[in-house]
Design a protein around this motif. Structure first.
Motif, PDB file in Angstrom:
ATOM      1  N   UNK A  98       0.844  -1.200   0.000  1.00 37.04           N
ATOM      2  CA  UNK A  98       0.000   0.000   0.000  1.00 37.04           C
ATOM      3  C   UNK A  98       0.873   1.241   0.000  1.00 37.04           C
ATOM      4  N   UNK A  99       1.893   1.226   0.822  1.00 35.65           N
ATOM      5  CA  UNK A  99       2.795   2.381   0.901  1.00 35.65           C
ATOM      6  C   UNK A  99       3.474   2.626  -0.445  1.00 35.65           C
ATOM      7  N   UNK A 119      -9.242  11.059 -13.558  1.00 31.87           N
ATOM      8  CA  UNK A 119      -8.172  10.128 -13.927  1.00 31.87           C
ATOM      9  C   UNK A 119      -7.247   9.848 -12.753  1.00 31.87           C
ATOM     10  N   UNK A 120      -7.043  10.834 -11.887  1.00 23.06           N
ATOM     11  CA  UNK A 120      -6.229  10.625 -10.702  1.00 23.06           C
ATOM     12  C   UNK A 120      -6.884   9.601  -9.784  1.00 23.06           C
ATOM     13  N   UNK A 121      -8.199   9.717  -9.593  1.00 18.63           N
ATOM     14  CA  UNK A 121      -8.918   8.755  -8.764  1.00 18.63           C
ATOM     15  C   UNK A 121      -8.778   7.344  -9.331  1.00 18.63           C
ATOM     16  N   UNK A 122      -8.986   7.218 -10.637  1.00 15.40           N
ATOM     17  CA  UNK A 122      -8.842   5.910 -11.280  1.00 15.40           C
ATOM     18  C   UNK A 122      -7.430   5.376 -11.110  1.00 15.40           C
ATOM     19  N   UNK A 123      -6.448   6.235 -11.268  1.00 12.13           N
ATOM     20  CA  UNK A 123      -5.054   5.812 -11.138  1.00 12.13           C
ATOM     21  C   UNK A 123      -4.736   5.260  -9.761  1.00 12.13           C
ATOM     22  N   UNK A 124      -5.224   5.929  -8.726  1.00 11.55           N
ATOM     23  CA  UNK A 124      -4.966   5.483  -7.354  1.00 11.55           C
ATOM     24  C   UNK A 124      -5.613   4.131  -7.095  1.00 11.55           C
ATOM     25  N   UNK A 127      -4.192   1.260  -9.298  1.00 13.07           N
ATOM     26  CA  UNK A 127      -2.832   0.874  -8.900  1.00 13.07           C
ATOM     27  C   UNK A 127      -2.848   0.011  -7.644  1.00 13.07           C
ATOM     28  N   UNK A 128      -3.753   0.312  -6.722  1.00 16.51           N
ATOM     29  CA  UNK A 128      -3.890  -0.537  -5.534  1.00 16.51           C
ATOM     30  C   UNK A 128      -4.342  -1.939  -5.939  1.00 16.51           C
ATOM     31  N   UNK A 129      -5.285  -2.008  -6.877  1.00 12.14           N
ATOM     32  CA  UNK A 129      -5.752  -3.308  -7.350  1.00 12.14           C
ATOM     33  C   UNK A 129      -4.638  -4.061  -8.066  1.00 12.14           C
TER      34      UNK A 129
END
Length: 206
Positions: A98-99, A119-124, A127-129
């Protein structure tokens, strides 16, 4: 070698979608897209049909395609589903993973826009997924994010404020990062769901 025409046009339409070029509810000009992507109308229509299958476009009543205007009830379902998927995602990630995701240089730059926020929300979230290593889960989460894309654009009337909301999610300066991230992502979704419920209540009074 250049990618085949149909692949290039599909990628181009997806980029147009994510850039916020379309107006939800307004018929898309196929000829304009064909000109933009240096193709005939046929590859554009074929690409649009694929985006319909992904739930990003819909058929216009007069023929052609449009970005659907998602009703509050549908958005609530998408948000609730996305919240559940992110909870499952985070439960399968170590704090170090996560970090590593949150330490990426997430930024909108000097001139943020509503589309950049979306797009920033989608990226975050994507990327976690992706950090789980589960390719199918990653694809599904990205798909749901893309369906939420234009709702996020509409919400981000003030991109700077919207960016700060996402900045809270990626803040690593906490004692228990895993727990804090789960709590923040849940709170993010609960706020969005409450907003849509409020819209439903207002419309029911009217």
């Amino acid at each position: 070698m250049d990618p085949p025409l149909h692949e290039r046009v599909y990628e181009g339409l997806k980029e147009d979608y994510l850039a916020g070029h379309f107006v939800p509810g307004k018929k898309i000009d196929i000829q304009d897209l064909a000109t933009r992507h240096r193709s005939s109308k046929t590859p554009v229509r074929e690409a649009a049909f694929i985006l319909v299958g992904e739930g990003l476009l819909a058929h216009h009543a007069d023929g052609g395609f449009l970005v659907p205007v998602r009703e509050p009830a549908e958005l609530i379902e998408l948000l609730a589903f996305h919240m559940q998927m992110m909870a499952a995602t985070l439960s399968n990630l170590r704090e170090s993973a996560i970090r590593g995701v949150l330490l990426q240089p997430w930024t909108l730059g000097q001139r943020p826009s509503p589309a950049n926020v979306a797009n920033l929300a989608t990226g975050i979230f994507a990327s976690l997924a992706q950090a789980t290593g589960n390719h199918q889960a990653s694809l599904l989460i990205r798909c749901v994010n893309e369906r939420l894309h234009y709702a996020r654009i509409a919400e981000a009337e003030n991109p700077t404020i919207a960016e700060k909301e996402l900045a809270t999610i990626i803040d690593i300066n906490v004692a228990n990062l895993s727990k804090a991230t789960r709590r923040r992502i849940e709170a993010y979704h609960v706020r969005k769901i409450a907003h849509q419920q409020k819209i439903i209540e207002i419309h029911s009074v009217i």
